[in-house]
Design an enzyme around this catalytic site. Structure first.
Site, PDB file in Angstrom:
ATOM      1  N   THR A  19       5.856  -0.943   2.828  1.00  0.00           N
ATOM      2  CA  THR A  19       7.042  -0.346   2.189  1.00  0.00           C
ATOM      3  C   THR A  19       7.075  -0.689   0.699  1.00  0.00           C
ATOM      4  OG1 THR A  19       8.256  -0.573   4.250  1.00  0.00           O
ATOM      5  CG2 THR A  19       9.576  -0.284   2.257  1.00  0.00           C
TER       6      THR A  19
ATOM      7  N   HIS B 197       4.797   1.555  -1.156  1.00  0.00           N
ATOM      8  CA  HIS B 197       5.385   2.885  -1.393  1.00  0.00           C
ATOM      9  C   HIS B 197       6.321   2.830  -2.601  1.00  0.00           C
ATOM     10  CE1 HIS B 197       3.851   4.891   2.168  1.00  0.00           C
ATOM     11  NE2 HIS B 197       4.232   3.872   2.928  1.00  0.00           N
TER      12      HIS B 197
END
Ligand code: NAD
Ligand code: ZN
Length: 342
Positions: free
Chosen positions: A40, A43
């Site tokens: 995450t 990202h």
């Protein structure tokens, strides 16, 4: 305090001096010791479409951490300065139907630490007391730092009974590798893990799998033959997020098999639904961890001999965070740890 901040709406992360957070009456202030980098965070670093649509800028990011309590709010009785803790990364509302029923992992209004609110890549973090997990003194600090993704692995791996079963894991990322250790510990017979990256398969072998399979080289039907299996895998853990891996899984499950899906596909994913229907497969989505049953299970499995440390491959000072991000981008790393004590 220093913190890794998404301070501009463009690719990158910046180590900056920011205001330290102050605890409210129900909060706990924690000095962060070690953090883990999650997909995450990549990202958010890369500023992909999901991140652009989700992350408020500026934001201190990060959610995998272990730290030491330095201060508690006036309503907090159960936690004390000096205790070593991690934080559940979902801050739930406490008022929706599921929260009221005690199913907090199913909260309809959950907020992500380091995603929707200030995160753990910092010298200090504040969290509500209901998000604190106190470690016992027997868990080592590096393992404690990755309780969040370890929890994803445990939540998925224990979704269905695995004692005596043949388990297939697609995707030997850090979470797939930890899940392999968990199902082995929980008494599975064969534990087969697939990936397309030889370095990750080699890492998985350290976790006691029966076979680590390069899915570009060998089909699962052959793997079954090699292991003397006849009717397919009993439990599947999808941890790659790739359609080709999921399709290969669906074609190699026993009738009545159970599949837990953690991997997040990039978009819509077509499958041959007849395999699900005629073979009476159960497919269950998995998100986060159960509060706090998963945390309890993590702790007791470590106490009863499970060791997930082999999945940690890189360790850097927080000042060298760019090296950590690069290790993650290479695709060859296991878990990458950043140290906030220096
Ligand atoms: P990761 O990206 O490091 O690992 C995925 C692995 O799948 C990689 O090693 C990749 O080489 C492999 N892979 C790619 N194509 C494959 C194929 N065809 N067959 C087999 N393997 C293939 O991710 P991770 O950090 O280990 O997390 C695993 C997955 O879980 C990711 O999709 C992540 O986004 C997701 N995730 C979901 C939750 C949740 O709450 N549902 C939480 C954390 C992570
Ligand atoms: Zn809720």
């Amino acid at each position: 305090m220093k913190a890794l901040v998404k301070s501009r709406p463009e690719p990158g992360l910046w180590l900056e001096d920011v205001q330290a957070p102050e605890p409210g009456i129900n909060d706990v202030l924690i000095r962060v010791l070690l953090t883990g980098i999650c997909g995450t965070d990549l990202h958010i670093h890369d500023w992909d479409a999901w991140a652009q649509a989700t992350i408020p800028v500026p934001l201190v990011i990060g959610h995998e951490f272990v730290g030491e309590i330095v201060e508690v709010g006036s309503n907090v009785n159960d936690f004390h300065p000096g205790e070593i803790v991690s934080g559940e990364g979902h801050v739930v509302c406490g008022r929706c139907r599921n929260c009221l029923a005690g199913r907090r992992h199913l909260c309809a209004c959950t907020m992500g630490v380091g995603v929707n609110r200030a995160g753990a890549f910092a010298e200090y973090i504040v969290l509500p007391m209901s998000n604190i997990w106190k470690h016992n003194g027997r868990v080592n600090l590096e393992t404690a730092a990755i309780f969040d993704p370890f929890g994803n692995a445990v939540h998925t791996a224990l979704s269905f009974p695995v004692l005596g079963e043949d388990v297939l894991i697609t995707g030997a990322g850090p979470i797939g590798i930890m899940a392999a250790g968990v199902v082995r510990h929980a008494g599975a017979r064969h534990v087969v893990i697939t990936d397309i990256n030889p370095k990750r398969l080699a890492l998985a072998e350290k976790m006691g799998v029966t076979l680590a399979v390069n899915s570009t080289e060998i089909r699962l039907a052959e793997v079954q033959k090699k292991l003397g299996m006849q009717e397919g895998f009993d439990v599947g853990l999808e941890m790659s997020g790739h359609a080709s891996a999921f399709r290969e899984m669906l074609g190699n499950m026993s009738h009545g098999a159970k599949i837990a899906m953690l991997g997040i596909p990039a978009g819509e994913m077509a499958i041959e639904w007849k395999q699900v229907i005629f073979n009476m497969l159960t497919v269950k989505g998995i998100y986060g961890r159960e509060m706090y049953e998963t945390w309890y299970k993590m702790t007791v499995m470590l106490e009863s001999g499970l060791d997930i440390k082999p999945v940690i491959t890189h360790r850097y000072s927080c000042r060298d965070y760019k090296k950590g991000i690069a290790a993650m981008h290479s695709g060859d790393s296991g878990k990458v740890i950043l140290d906030w004590r220096n």
